[in-house]
Design an enzyme around this catalytic site. Structure first.
Site, mmCIF file in Angstrom:
data_model
loop_
_atom_site.group_PDB
_atom_site.id
_atom_site.type_symbol
_atom_site.label_atom_id
_atom_site.label_comp_id
_atom_site.label_asym_id
_atom_site.label_seq_id
_atom_site.Cartn_x
_atom_site.Cartn_y
_atom_site.Cartn_z
ATOM 1 N N TYR A 1 3.635 21.922 -17.343
ATOM 2 C CA TYR A 1 2.778 22.596 -18.323
ATOM 3 C C TYR A 1 1.775 21.632 -18.960
ATOM 4 O O TYR A 1 2.098 20.457 -19.194
ATOM 5 C CB TYR A 1 3.640 23.197 -19.442
ATOM 6 C CG TYR A 1 4.425 24.410 -18.986
ATOM 7 C CD1 TYR A 1 3.792 25.567 -18.554
ATOM 8 C CD2 TYR A 1 5.810 24.386 -19.007
ATOM 9 C CE1 TYR A 1 4.518 26.677 -18.147
ATOM 10 C CE2 TYR A 1 6.552 25.488 -18.605
ATOM 11 C CZ TYR A 1 5.896 26.640 -18.169
ATOM 12 O OH TYR A 1 6.608 27.729 -17.771
ATOM 13 N N LYS B 1 34.294 18.731 -35.864
ATOM 14 C CA LYS B 1 33.365 19.809 -36.239
ATOM 15 C C LYS B 1 32.334 20.026 -35.135
ATOM 16 O O LYS B 1 32.159 19.178 -34.249
ATOM 17 C CB LYS B 1 32.677 19.447 -37.548
ATOM 18 C CG LYS B 1 31.804 18.200 -37.480
ATOM 19 C CD LYS B 1 31.333 17.773 -38.871
ATOM 20 C CE LYS B 1 30.491 16.504 -38.804
ATOM 21 N NZ LYS B 1 30.165 15.988 -40.141
ATOM 22 N N MET C 1 11.701 24.859 -19.798
ATOM 23 C CA MET C 1 12.944 25.509 -20.217
ATOM 24 C C MET C 1 14.123 25.166 -19.311
ATOM 25 O O MET C 1 15.231 24.924 -19.766
ATOM 26 C CB MET C 1 12.747 27.030 -20.281
ATOM 27 C CG MET C 1 13.961 27.740 -20.864
ATOM 28 S SD MET C 1 13.791 29.526 -20.969
ATOM 29 C CE MET C 1 12.589 29.723 -22.244
ATOM 30 N N ARG D 1 25.243 15.213 -51.878
ATOM 31 C CA ARG D 1 25.367 16.286 -50.915
ATOM 32 C C ARG D 1 26.501 17.176 -51.443
ATOM 33 O O ARG D 1 26.325 17.813 -52.466
ATOM 34 C CB ARG D 1 25.604 15.712 -49.512
ATOM 35 C CG ARG D 1 25.237 16.687 -48.421
ATOM 36 C CD ARG D 1 25.318 16.067 -47.037
ATOM 37 N NE ARG D 1 26.680 15.722 -46.631
ATOM 38 C CZ ARG D 1 27.035 15.436 -45.392
ATOM 39 N NH1 ARG D 1 26.144 15.452 -44.419
ATOM 40 N NH2 ARG D 1 28.280 15.123 -45.091
HETATM 41 C C1 LIG Z 1 30.454 14.593 -40.072
HETATM 42 C C2 LIG Z 1 31.259 13.900 -41.086
HETATM 43 C C3 LIG Z 1 32.041 12.783 -40.738
HETATM 44 C C4 LIG Z 1 31.944 12.112 -39.400
HETATM 45 O O1 LIG Z 1 30.769 11.332 -39.357
HETATM 46 P P1 LIG Z 1 30.372 10.368 -38.161
HETATM 47 O O2 LIG Z 1 29.165 9.657 -38.637
HETATM 48 O O3 LIG Z 1 30.103 11.252 -36.983
HETATM 49 O O4 LIG Z 1 31.513 9.473 -37.893
HETATM 50 C C5 LIG Z 1 32.896 12.274 -41.703
HETATM 51 N N1 LIG Z 1 32.952 12.811 -42.947
HETATM 52 C C6 LIG Z 1 32.180 13.844 -43.317
HETATM 53 C C7 LIG Z 1 32.284 14.361 -44.710
HETATM 54 C C8 LIG Z 1 31.299 14.422 -42.408
HETATM 55 O O5 LIG Z 1 30.524 15.437 -42.799
#
Ligand SMILES: *Cc1c(COP(=O)(O)O)cnc(C)c1O
Length: 345
Positions: free
Chosen positions: A242, A34, A290, A128
Site C-alpha cells: 500500500y 493478567k 492486514m 494510579r
Molecule cells: C502488571 C503488574 C505487575 C507486573 O508487572 P511487570 O512489569 O510485567 O513485571 C505487577 N504489579 C502490578 C500492580 C501490575 O499491574
C-alpha cells in the site's frame, strides 16, 4: 500442518525464568498472569507455574480470575488487581477470588459482602490505583496482603524508586504480620531491599526485559513465526504494498509473509521492522497490511513455506518492540486470537 502464523510458547523457558526471578529476588514469585498471561495463554502458563510451585497469582480483572479459578482448581490464591467495584463483590466471592482493595468504596463493598481474604494496595507515588498512605485504612479482618507498585522500576537510576520503597516500608509497619509485595519485574532487579515478602513479575517471566532488554539470565519464552506465502523479484522502480511504502532502487527479492496487523504485527513496524529469516535479520519492506507483510530476502536461499521469525530467540522481543515504537508488553498483548498458541514443554 502448522498454521501460517503461530505463537510458540516455551513453557520450560517460562519455568526457568520463574525460578531465576525467585533466585535473584530471594523471595517467592507470585506470578502475574493478567491479560491472558500477556497474550501467551494464562491456562497453560499458570498451570505450568503452579506445577513449579506457585500458589498465589495476580490477574487484573475478575473475569480473568473466574477463568483462572476454573483452570487451576480451588487451591491457589488469586488476587484481582482492579479490586472490587460496587456491586461486584458477589462475583469475586463466588469464584473465591481476592480483590486488591484500592478505595474506601471497594473496602465497603467487600466488607458488606463478608468477602473474606483480600489484599490492599497503597499508592506510594504512582498515582494510579490504591490508597494514599495518609488515607490507608486500619488493619481489618481478611487482610492478607499489602502491595504497592513502582512507577519507574525499569529505570534503576531513578530516585523515585528509593522514595517509593521507603514510603512502602513505613506504611507496611502499620499492618504487622501481613504479607508485603512490592516489586514487578523491574523491581526484582533493584534488589537488595525491594523484594519484601513476595515478587510480582510479569514481563520478565515471559522473556521481556524491564529495561527494554532482557537480563541475560532470562530465556526467550514466546516465538512469533509466519510462513512465506509467495516470493517475487521486484524490478527497479516498482513498489511494494500500500501507498508505495517501498520502492525498489535495485532488483529486490521479496518474501510475502503470513503476518499482518490483524495478527497483531503492528503497522508501526514500518519503516524499522526486521525479521529473522535464512539465518539473518532482514528488513520489512513498506507497509504492514492486514494479513501479510513483505520482507527483503535478496540473496537468501529461502522458499515458499519457510517460516520467518518476528520475535523469539533470534529476534529479541524487546528489539522487535523498539522497532515498532513500543514495549514488549504491548507487542505480546497485541497478538490476536487468529494466531494459534502452540506450547512446548
Ligand atoms: C502488571 C503488574 C505487575 C507486573 O508487572 P511487570 O512489569 O510485567 O513485571 C505487577 N504489579 C502490578 C500492580 C501490575 O499491574
Amino acid at each position: 500442518m502448522p498454521s501460517p502464523a503461530t505463537l510458540t510458547v516455551d513453557l520450560n523457558a517460562l519455568a526457568a525464568n520463574f525460578h531465576t526471578l525467585e533466585a535473584i529476588g530471594g523471595v517467592p514469585v507470585h506470578p502475574v498472569v493478567k491479560a491472558d498471561s500477556y497474550g501467551l495463554g494464562a491456562a497453560a502458563c499458570a498451570t505450568r507455574l503452579m506445577a513449579e510451585g506457585a500458589r498465589t497469582f495476580f490477574v487484573a480483572r475478575a473475569s480473568e480470575g473466574v477463568a483462572l479459578r476454573e483452570t487451576l482448581g480451588a487451591e491457589p490464591a488469586i488476587y484481582v488487581l482492579d479490586g472490587c467495584a460496587t456491586g461486584r463483590a458477589g462475583k469475586l466471592v463466588a469464584a473465591n477470588l481476592r480483590p486488591v482493595i484500592n478505595t474506601p468504596e471497594q473496602l465497603a463493598e467487600w466488607k458488606g459482602a463478608n468477602g473474606g481474604a483480600c489484599g490492599l494496595q497503597i499508592d506510594t507515588g504512582m498515582n494510579r490505583l490504591g490508597f494514599r498512605p495518609e488515607d490507608a485504612p486500619e488493619p481489618f479482618d481478611g487482610l492478607e496482603l499489602v502491595l504497592s507498585h513502582l512507577a519507574c522500576a525499569d529505570e534503576p537510576g531513578q530516585e523515585m524508586n528509593g522514595r517509593q520503597r521507603m514510603v512502602f516500608e513505613e506504611i507496611a509497619t502499620r499492618y504487622p504480620g501481613i504479607l508485603r509485595s512490592f516489586s514487578n519485574s523491574g523491581g526484582v532487579f533493584l534488589t537488595p531491599g525491594y523484594g519484601f515478602d513476595a515478587l510480582r513479575p510479569g514481563i520478565s517471566m515471559y522473556g521481556g526485559g524491564p529495561e527494554g532488554r532482557p537480563d541475560p539470565r532470562l530465556k526467550a519464552v514466546a516465538t512469533l513465526e509466519a510462513e512465506i506465502l509467495q516470493i517475487r523479484d521486484v524490478p527497479v522502480g516498482e513498489s511494494v504494498g500500500y501507498s508505495r511504502g517501498f520502492v525498489a532502487d535495485t532488483v529486490t527479492r521479496v518474501a510475502i509473509c503470513a503476518a499482518g496487523y490483524a495478527d497483531g504485527v503492528l503497522r508501526s513496524y514500518s519503516p524499522k521492522g526486521q525479521v529473522f529469516v535464512g539465518g539473518e535479520l532482514r528488513p520489512m519492506l513498506g507497509r504492514v497490511s492486514m494479513d501479510v507483510c513483505a520482507v527483503d530476502v535478496t540473496g537468501l536461499d529461502v522458499s515458499v513455506g519457510d517460516r520467518v521469525e518476528l520475535f523469539g530467540a533470534n529476534r529479541l522481543l524487546d528489539d522487535a518492540a523498539a522497532a515498532a515504537g513500543t514495549i514488549a508488553y504491548e507487542l505480546l498483548t497485541s497478538i490476536t486470537a487468529r494466531v494459534p498458541r502452540a506450547y512446548v514443554g
